[in-house]
Design a protein around this motif. Sequence first.
Motif, PDB file in Angstrom:
ATOM      1  N   ARG A 172      -2.018  34.315  15.948  1.00 14.12           N
ATOM      2  CA  ARG A 172      -2.511  35.818  16.021  1.00 14.12           C
ATOM      3  C   ARG A 172      -2.263  36.542  14.740  1.00 14.12           C
ATOM      4  NH1 ARG A 172       2.172  36.895  19.826  1.00 14.12           N
ATOM      5  NH2 ARG A 172       2.666  34.762  18.947  1.00 14.12           N
ATOM      6  N   LEU A 173      -3.375  37.323  14.597  1.00 18.99           N
ATOM      7  CA  LEU A 173      -3.409  38.013  13.386  1.00 18.99           C
ATOM      8  C   LEU A 173      -2.126  38.950  13.114  1.00 18.99           C
ATOM      9  CD1 LEU A 173      -4.968  38.585  10.630  1.00 18.99           C
ATOM     10  CD2 LEU A 173      -6.001  40.444  11.889  1.00 18.99           C
ATOM     11  N   LYS A 174      -1.707  39.514  14.294  1.00 25.45           N
ATOM     12  CA  LYS A 174      -0.558  40.566  14.170  1.00 25.45           C
ATOM     13  C   LYS A 174       0.721  39.689  13.952  1.00 25.45           C
ATOM     14  CE  LYS A 174       0.562  40.351  19.054  1.00 25.45           C
ATOM     15  NZ  LYS A 174       0.858  40.911  20.404  1.00 25.45           N
ATOM     16  N   GLU A 175       0.869  38.502  14.011  1.00 25.54           N
ATOM     17  CA  GLU A 175       2.200  37.614  13.760  1.00 25.54           C
ATOM     18  C   GLU A 175       2.220  37.327  12.270  1.00 25.54           C
ATOM     19  OE1 GLU A 175       4.835  36.847  15.544  1.00 25.54           O
ATOM     20  OE2 GLU A 175       3.719  37.964  17.047  1.00 25.54           O
ATOM     21  N   SER A 176       1.166  37.698  11.448  1.00 26.15           N
ATOM     22  CA  SER A 176       1.244  37.353   9.597  1.00 26.15           C
ATOM     23  C   SER A 176       1.568  38.724   9.166  1.00 26.15           C
ATOM     24  CB  SER A 176      -0.069  36.609   9.540  1.00 26.15           C
ATOM     25  OG  SER A 176      -0.190  36.514   8.179  1.00 26.15           O
ATOM     26  N   SER A 177       2.640  38.561   8.459  1.00 26.74           N
ATOM     27  CA  SER A 177       2.789  39.798   7.337  1.00 26.74           C
ATOM     28  C   SER A 177       1.809  39.964   6.279  1.00 26.74           C
ATOM     29  CB  SER A 177       4.302  39.400   6.628  1.00 26.74           C
ATOM     30  OG  SER A 177       4.312  38.429   6.142  1.00 26.74           O
ATOM     31  N   ASP A 204      -3.055  36.913   7.494  1.00 29.82           N
ATOM     32  CA  ASP A 204      -3.710  35.651   7.741  1.00 29.82           C
ATOM     33  C   ASP A 204      -3.705  35.368   9.325  1.00 29.82           C
ATOM     34  OD1 ASP A 204      -3.533  35.622   4.940  1.00 29.82           O
ATOM     35  OD2 ASP A 204      -2.038  34.182   4.897  1.00 29.82           O
ATOM     36  N   GLN A 205      -4.821  34.505   9.397  1.00 28.91           N
ATOM     37  CA  GLN A 205      -5.042  33.999  10.719  1.00 28.91           C
ATOM     38  C   GLN A 205      -5.304  32.672  10.595  1.00 28.91           C
ATOM     39  OE1 GLN A 205      -7.447  36.293  13.608  1.00 28.91           O
ATOM     40  NE2 GLN A 205      -6.620  35.137  15.241  1.00 28.91           N
ATOM     41  N   PHE A 206      -5.305  31.815  11.688  1.00 28.73           N
ATOM     42  CA  PHE A 206      -5.609  30.313  11.500  1.00 28.73           C
ATOM     43  C   PHE A 206      -6.294  29.843  12.801  1.00 28.73           C
ATOM     44  CE2 PHE A 206      -2.713  30.447   8.091  1.00 28.73           C
ATOM     45  CZ  PHE A 206      -3.141  29.631   6.933  1.00 28.73           C
ATOM     46  N   ASP A 247     -11.636  19.557  12.515  1.00 31.50           N
ATOM     47  CA  ASP A 247     -13.094  20.079  12.737  1.00 31.50           C
ATOM     48  C   ASP A 247     -13.469  20.801  11.969  1.00 31.50           C
ATOM     49  OD1 ASP A 247     -15.091  21.011  14.126  1.00 31.50           O
ATOM     50  OD2 ASP A 247     -14.790  19.658  15.845  1.00 31.50           O
ATOM     51  N   PRO A 248     -14.427  20.600  11.045  1.00 32.38           N
ATOM     52  CA  PRO A 248     -15.098  21.842  10.518  1.00 32.38           C
ATOM     53  C   PRO A 248     -15.672  23.071  10.929  1.00 32.38           C
ATOM     54  CG  PRO A 248     -16.244  19.796   9.908  1.00 32.38           C
ATOM     55  CD  PRO A 248     -15.032  19.229  10.865  1.00 32.38           C
ATOM     56  N   THR A 249     -16.293  22.563  12.191  1.00 36.16           N
ATOM     57  CA  THR A 249     -17.020  23.568  12.987  1.00 36.16           C
ATOM     58  C   THR A 249     -15.980  24.528  13.488  1.00 36.16           C
ATOM     59  OG1 THR A 249     -18.451  21.959  13.366  1.00 36.16           O
ATOM     60  CG2 THR A 249     -18.442  23.917  14.735  1.00 36.16           C
ATOM     61  N   TYR A 250     -14.765  24.297  13.904  1.00 37.42           N
ATOM     62  CA  TYR A 250     -13.955  25.161  14.624  1.00 37.42           C
ATOM     63  C   TYR A 250     -12.564  25.447  13.850  1.00 37.42           C
ATOM     64  CZ  TYR A 250     -17.019  23.789  18.544  1.00 37.42           C
ATOM     65  OH  TYR A 250     -18.313  23.709  19.223  1.00 37.42           O
ATOM     66  N   SER A 251     -12.567  25.042  12.841  1.00 36.52           N
ATOM     67  CA  SER A 251     -11.362  25.324  11.942  1.00 36.52           C
ATOM     68  C   SER A 251     -11.630  26.313  10.879  1.00 36.52           C
ATOM     69  CB  SER A 251     -10.735  24.331  11.425  1.00 36.52           C
ATOM     70  OG  SER A 251     -10.246  23.066  12.404  1.00 36.52           O
ATOM     71  N   TRP A 252     -10.749  27.438  11.093  1.00 30.44           N
ATOM     72  CA  TRP A 252     -11.216  28.487   9.867  1.00 30.44           C
ATOM     73  C   TRP A 252      -9.597  29.145   9.547  1.00 30.44           C
ATOM     74  CZ3 TRP A 252      -9.448  32.732  12.319  1.00 30.44           C
ATOM     75  CH2 TRP A 252      -9.609  32.827  13.851  1.00 30.44           C
ATOM     76  N   MET A 253      -9.943  30.073   8.659  1.00 33.40           N
ATOM     77  CA  MET A 253      -8.925  30.943   8.184  1.00 33.40           C
ATOM     78  C   MET A 253      -9.135  32.090   7.877  1.00 33.40           C
ATOM     79  SD  MET A 253      -6.532  30.604   4.733  1.00 33.40           S
ATOM     80  CE  MET A 253      -5.112  31.540   4.631  1.00 33.40           C
ATOM     81  N   ILE A 254      -8.672  33.126   8.172  1.00 31.17           N
ATOM     82  CA  ILE A 254      -8.739  34.848   7.482  1.00 31.17           C
ATOM     83  C   ILE A 254      -7.599  34.827   6.751  1.00 31.17           C
ATOM     84  CG2 ILE A 254      -8.637  37.145   8.376  1.00 31.17           C
ATOM     85  CD1 ILE A 254      -9.983  36.103  11.082  1.00 31.17           C
ATOM     86  N   ALA A 255      -7.990  35.083   5.410  1.00 33.89           N
ATOM     87  CA  ALA A 255      -7.108  35.048   4.443  1.00 33.89           C
ATOM     88  C   ALA A 255      -6.772  36.603   4.185  1.00 33.89           C
ATOM     89  CB  ALA A 255      -7.295  34.535   3.252  1.00 33.89           C
ATOM     90  N   GLU A 256      -5.660  37.421   4.362  1.00 32.11           N
ATOM     91  CA  GLU A 256      -5.405  38.836   3.854  1.00 32.11           C
ATOM     92  C   GLU A 256      -6.532  39.661   4.538  1.00 32.11           C
ATOM     93  OE1 GLU A 256      -3.416  38.927  -0.217  1.00 32.11           O
ATOM     94  OE2 GLU A 256      -5.110  37.811  -0.372  1.00 32.11           O
TER      95      GLU A 256
END
Length: 168
Positions: free
Chosen positions: A71-76, A79-81, A96-105
């Motif tokens: 959850r995005l709110k858990e990252s200071s 980041d979200q994975f 799995d490259p289709t469903y694995s992602w990262m939101i950085a900052e």
Amino acid sequence: MDMHSLVKNLSAIFSFALLLGCSDINDSWEVKGGGYLKYSIDGGKSYTIELDADDVVRPDYGRSYFQLQTRLKESSRGDQFSIVVNRPTLGANSADPTYSWMIAERSEKGYLMGDSNIVKFDQKDNDTIWTADIDLRFQDCRKGDCENQTGSLHVKGRLRYWVGVEDR
């Protein structure tokens, strides 16, 4: 108030405080489920994102994949994975490259890059405890142009997840 009454009252207050202090003992991860993802990006500072019981989907009778979505709110850091492994086994598994992602900052989603994106499960005790080392490369989308970027974010870390008592 005599000394005996004072001791008796203090004892009652101490006992009550002790009970209050222990009231959350059964609210631990082992009982409710959850865990953490500890990671670093490009060998830098270490970060931790706490996992709630609902942040992980594990294989069962109707599913053959393991998915962690923080959850995005858990990252200071913002980041979200989402990390998905199809048919997970002990040892090295490809994410799995289709469903694995990262939101950085708080950027847009960056998907996996390259062929060597490994989630290495080293513990899977009766499907109640899942632990793994992760070694993943994601697109670096922090500048807003994810499609035309050339850099990647190398994420290495440790995942630990407990299945709640009611779900065992």
